[in-house]
Design a protein around this motif. Structure first.
Motif, short mmCIF file in Angstrom:
data_model
loop_
_atom_site.label_atom_id
_atom_site.label_comp_id
_atom_site.label_asym_id
_atom_site.label_seq_id
_atom_site.Cartn_x
_atom_site.Cartn_y
_atom_site.Cartn_z
N ARG A 1 0.83 -1.20 0.00
CA ARG A 1 0.00 0.00 0.00
C ARG A 1 0.87 1.26 0.00
O ARG A 1 0.57 2.23 -0.68
N GLU B 1 0.95 4.26 -2.82
CA GLU B 1 0.71 5.66 -2.46
C GLU B 1 1.87 6.54 -2.93
O GLU B 1 1.66 7.64 -3.45
N SER C 1 -0.56 13.30 1.32
CA SER C 1 -1.08 12.14 0.60
C SER C 1 -1.31 12.50 -0.87
O SER C 1 -1.28 13.68 -1.23
N SER C 2 -1.58 11.50 -1.67
CA SER C 2 -1.89 11.77 -3.08
C SER C 2 -3.17 12.59 -3.18
O SER C 2 -3.33 13.41 -4.09
N CYS D 1 1.58 9.58 -5.53
CA CYS D 1 2.05 10.93 -5.21
C CYS D 1 3.00 11.44 -6.29
O CYS D 1 2.91 12.60 -6.70
#
Length: 105
Positions: free
Chosen positions: A2, A6, A60-61, A10
């Protein structure tokens, strides 16, 4: 994993940001560079035209997507599962991300 998904998200989202000099600081994702990190964390640094910079920890993205939408003049934020919310609902986070919080004296 995960975390690597992520990180990839990003990196991809950062390339979509137009009109802003921004960089991703990934050291928090590297256990060798950052052994005290409890959980992987990405930082964003925005370089301003006046030579100053603004750093935000733990982005975060989704944060990068908010910036992209804001700079593109969008009025809606496209969240997960295609849900849309008014971009203005995300202004407090955008202010944090872009360093637009008013100085408190």
């Amino acid at each position: 994993s995960r975390n690597s998904r992520e990180l990839d998200a990003c990196r991809r989202q950062l390339k979509q940001i137009k009109g802003l000099k921004a960089e991703l600081i990934e050291t928090g994702f590297c256990a060798t560079c950052f052994p005290e990190a409890k959980a992987p964390s990405l930082d964003l640094v925005i370089h301003n035209a006046d030579g100053t910079s603004h750093r935000v920890n733990g982005i975060s993205s989704n944060d990068l997507l908010l910036i992209t939408e804001f700079l593109a003049g969008e009025t809606k934020h496209k969240g997960s599962q295609g849900r849309e919310t008014p971009l203005k609902d995300h202004l407090p986070r955008l202010r944090q991300l872009l360093g637009l919080l008013k100085e408190t004296r």
